[in-house]
Design a protein around this motif. Structure first.
Motif, PDB file in Angstrom:
ATOM      1  N   PHE A   1       3.938 -11.188   3.938  1.00 33.49           N
ATOM      2  CA  PHE A   1       2.888 -10.176   3.790  1.00 33.49           C
ATOM      3  C   PHE A   1       1.876 -10.295   4.917  1.00 33.49           C
ATOM      4  O   PHE A   1       1.446  -9.292   5.492  1.00 33.49           O
ATOM      5  CB  PHE A   1       2.160 -10.310   2.447  1.00 33.49           C
ATOM      6  CG  PHE A   1       2.896  -9.753   1.265  1.00 33.49           C
ATOM      7  CD1 PHE A   1       3.557  -8.536   1.322  1.00 33.49           C
ATOM      8  CD2 PHE A   1       2.915 -10.447   0.071  1.00 33.49           C
ATOM      9  CE1 PHE A   1       4.218  -8.014   0.227  1.00 33.49           C
ATOM     10  CE2 PHE A   1       3.577  -9.944  -1.043  1.00 33.49           C
ATOM     11  CZ  PHE A   1       4.220  -8.721  -0.968  1.00 33.49           C
ATOM     12  N   LYS A   2       1.465 -11.511   5.240  1.00 30.81           N
ATOM     13  CA  LYS A   2       0.463 -11.702   6.293  1.00 30.81           C
ATOM     14  C   LYS A   2       0.965 -11.194   7.638  1.00 30.81           C
ATOM     15  O   LYS A   2       0.205 -10.586   8.399  1.00 30.81           O
ATOM     16  CB  LYS A   2       0.070 -13.178   6.395  1.00 30.81           C
ATOM     17  CG  LYS A   2      -0.798 -13.629   5.238  1.00 30.81           C
ATOM     18  CD  LYS A   2      -1.169 -15.088   5.361  1.00 30.81           C
ATOM     19  CE  LYS A   2      -2.038 -15.526   4.202  1.00 30.81           C
ATOM     20  NZ  LYS A   2      -2.440 -16.924   4.312  1.00 30.81           N
ATOM     21  N   VAL A   3       2.233 -11.427   7.942  1.00 35.95           N
ATOM     22  CA  VAL A   3       2.806 -10.945   9.203  1.00 35.95           C
ATOM     23  C   VAL A   3       2.876  -9.423   9.187  1.00 35.95           C
ATOM     24  O   VAL A   3       2.436  -8.753  10.122  1.00 35.95           O
ATOM     25  CB  VAL A   3       4.205 -11.564   9.437  1.00 35.95           C
ATOM     26  CG1 VAL A   3       4.922 -10.885  10.590  1.00 35.95           C
ATOM     27  CG2 VAL A   3       4.082 -13.060   9.679  1.00 35.95           C
ATOM     28  N   GLU A   4       3.429  -8.879   8.101  1.00 30.48           N
ATOM     29  CA  GLU A   4       3.597  -7.434   7.981  1.00 30.48           C
ATOM     30  C   GLU A   4       2.253  -6.705   8.030  1.00 30.48           C
ATOM     31  O   GLU A   4       2.151  -5.616   8.592  1.00 30.48           O
ATOM     32  CB  GLU A   4       4.305  -7.137   6.654  1.00 30.48           C
ATOM     33  CG  GLU A   4       4.387  -5.676   6.301  1.00 30.48           C
ATOM     34  CD  GLU A   4       4.995  -5.434   4.936  1.00 30.48           C
ATOM     35  OE1 GLU A   4       5.960  -4.665   4.881  1.00 30.48           O
ATOM     36  OE2 GLU A   4       4.504  -6.007   3.938  1.00 30.48           O
ATOM     37  N   GLN A   5       1.233  -7.284   7.467  1.00 32.35           N
ATOM     38  CA  GLN A   5      -0.061  -6.626   7.317  1.00 32.35           C
ATOM     39  C   GLN A   5      -1.061  -6.974   8.412  1.00 32.35           C
ATOM     40  O   GLN A   5      -2.224  -6.555   8.338  1.00 32.35           O
ATOM     41  CB  GLN A   5      -0.658  -6.995   5.951  1.00 32.35           C
ATOM     42  CG  GLN A   5       0.170  -6.566   4.779  1.00 32.35           C
ATOM     43  CD  GLN A   5      -0.331  -7.134   3.465  1.00 32.35           C
ATOM     44  OE1 GLN A   5      -1.368  -7.810   3.397  1.00 32.35           O
ATOM     45  NE2 GLN A   5       0.398  -6.870   2.394  1.00 32.35           N
TER      46      GLN A   5
ATOM     47  N   TYR B   1       5.945   0.020   5.102  1.00 31.47           N
ATOM     48  CA  TYR B   1       5.708  -1.342   4.626  1.00 31.47           C
ATOM     49  C   TYR B   1       6.689  -1.693   3.508  1.00 31.47           C
ATOM     50  O   TYR B   1       7.356  -0.817   2.957  1.00 31.47           O
ATOM     51  CB  TYR B   1       4.283  -1.468   4.080  1.00 31.47           C
ATOM     52  CG  TYR B   1       3.199  -1.483   5.122  1.00 31.47           C
ATOM     53  CD1 TYR B   1       3.048  -2.557   5.992  1.00 31.47           C
ATOM     54  CD2 TYR B   1       2.295  -0.430   5.220  1.00 31.47           C
ATOM     55  CE1 TYR B   1       2.027  -2.573   6.931  1.00 31.47           C
ATOM     56  CE2 TYR B   1       1.279  -0.443   6.159  1.00 31.47           C
ATOM     57  CZ  TYR B   1       1.153  -1.518   7.005  1.00 31.47           C
ATOM     58  OH  TYR B   1       0.148  -1.538   7.943  1.00 31.47           O
ATOM     59  N   SER B   2       6.690  -2.942   3.131  1.00 30.06           N
ATOM     60  CA  SER B   2       7.496  -3.395   1.998  1.00 30.06           C
ATOM     61  C   SER B   2       6.957  -2.777   0.709  1.00 30.06           C
ATOM     62  O   SER B   2       5.814  -2.301   0.654  1.00 30.06           O
ATOM     63  CB  SER B   2       7.437  -4.921   1.890  1.00 30.06           C
ATOM     64  OG  SER B   2       6.123  -5.325   1.532  1.00 30.06           O
ATOM     65  N   ASP B   3       7.774  -2.805  -0.336  1.00 29.24           N
ATOM     66  CA  ASP B   3       7.341  -2.277  -1.629  1.00 29.24           C
ATOM     67  C   ASP B   3       6.076  -2.976  -2.121  1.00 29.24           C
ATOM     68  O   ASP B   3       5.193  -2.335  -2.684  1.00 29.24           O
ATOM     69  CB  ASP B   3       8.450  -2.437  -2.676  1.00 29.24           C
ATOM     70  CG  ASP B   3       9.602  -1.476  -2.463  1.00 29.24           C
ATOM     71  OD1 ASP B   3       9.470  -0.522  -1.671  1.00 29.24           O
ATOM     72  OD2 ASP B   3      10.653  -1.686  -3.100  1.00 29.24           O
ATOM     73  N   GLY B   4       5.984  -4.283  -1.907  1.00 28.29           N
ATOM     74  CA  GLY B   4       4.815  -5.030  -2.369  1.00 28.29           C
ATOM     75  C   GLY B   4       3.532  -4.570  -1.693  1.00 28.29           C
ATOM     76  O   GLY B   4       2.501  -4.388  -2.347  1.00 28.29           O
ATOM     77  N   THR B   5       3.586  -4.359  -0.399  1.00 23.81           N
ATOM     78  CA  THR B   5       2.405  -3.892   0.331  1.00 23.81           C
ATOM     79  C   THR B   5       2.064  -2.461  -0.062  1.00 23.81           C
ATOM     80  O   THR B   5       0.897  -2.138  -0.305  1.00 23.81           O
ATOM     81  CB  THR B   5       2.623  -4.009   1.851  1.00 23.81           C
ATOM     82  OG1 THR B   5       2.720  -5.395   2.194  1.00 23.81           O
ATOM     83  CG2 THR B   5       1.484  -3.389   2.633  1.00 23.81           C
ATOM     84  N   LEU B   6       3.076  -1.593  -0.157  1.00 21.32           N
ATOM     85  CA  LEU B   6       2.814  -0.207  -0.549  1.00 21.32           C
ATOM     86  C   LEU B   6       2.219  -0.137  -1.951  1.00 21.32           C
ATOM     87  O   LEU B   6       1.288   0.636  -2.198  1.00 21.32           O
ATOM     88  CB  LEU B   6       4.103   0.617  -0.482  1.00 21.32           C
ATOM     89  CG  LEU B   6       4.629   0.910   0.922  1.00 21.32           C
ATOM     90  CD1 LEU B   6       6.000   1.574   0.845  1.00 21.32           C
ATOM     91  CD2 LEU B   6       3.646   1.780   1.698  1.00 21.32           C
TER      92      LEU B   6
ATOM     93  N   GLY C   1      14.667   6.725  -5.866  1.00 20.98           N
ATOM     94  CA  GLY C   1      15.875   5.938  -5.693  1.00 20.98           C
ATOM     95  C   GLY C   1      15.673   4.461  -5.506  1.00 20.98           C
ATOM     96  O   GLY C   1      16.623   3.705  -5.417  1.00 20.98           O
ATOM     97  N   ARG C   2      14.444   3.997  -5.454  1.00 17.77           N
ATOM     98  CA  ARG C   2      14.196   2.561  -5.256  1.00 17.77           C
ATOM     99  C   ARG C   2      14.265   1.779  -6.546  1.00 17.77           C
ATOM    100  O   ARG C   2      14.488   0.595  -6.551  1.00 17.77           O
ATOM    101  CB  ARG C   2      12.827   2.329  -4.620  1.00 17.77           C
ATOM    102  CG  ARG C   2      12.807   2.621  -3.149  1.00 17.77           C
ATOM    103  CD  ARG C   2      11.498   2.145  -2.597  1.00 17.77           C
ATOM    104  NE  ARG C   2      11.530   2.186  -1.148  1.00 17.77           N
ATOM    105  CZ  ARG C   2      10.496   1.952  -0.396  1.00 17.77           C
ATOM    106  NH1 ARG C   2       9.334   1.654  -0.936  1.00 17.77           N
ATOM    107  NH2 ARG C   2      10.583   2.004   0.904  1.00 17.77           N
TER     108      ARG C   2
END
Length: 107
Positions: free
Chosen positions: A24-28, A71-76, A105-106
């Motif tokens: 998450f830290k890298v993605e965000q 973003y990933s599902d968690g970030t979204l 569809g997720r």
């Protein structure tokens, strides 16, 4: 008191959680910098829904912009939850339109 197997399971779970937080830290990273620029300091965006909206109200436009990024599902999910406040009411119509496009569809 945990058994040896219990300690191993716990260690594995802890490692998985740490890995998710690190991802998450890298993605965000870019988003976190933008938030810091407007005075909102968090380690990961996932912390925002646990805060009073008054503490990050100035960041609502930034959060909404980033909701459109891949973003990933968690970030979204954290971004959407951060916008689920009366202070973010002006974004709700767009959120309703985004939801089916983002999550179809997720699940």
């Amino acid at each position: 008191m945990l058994t040896e197997d219990g300690r191993k399971k716990r260690a594995k779970q802890d490692a998985e959680i740490e890995a998710r937080i690190a991802a998450f830290k890298v993605e965000q990273a870019a988003l976190l910098r933008e938030l810091a620029n407007v005075g909102v300091h968090v380690d990961i965006v996932n912390q925002l829904p646990n805060m009073s909206t008054e503490q990050y109200e100035q960041a609502l436009p930034i959060l909404f912009e980033h909701l459109h990024l891949p973003y990933s599902d968690g970030t979204l999910a954290s971004l959407a939850r951060s916008l689920a406040t009366k202070e973010a009411r002006k974004y709700w119509d767009e959120l309703v339109l985004l939801y089916p496009r983002t999550y179809s569809g997720r699940f």
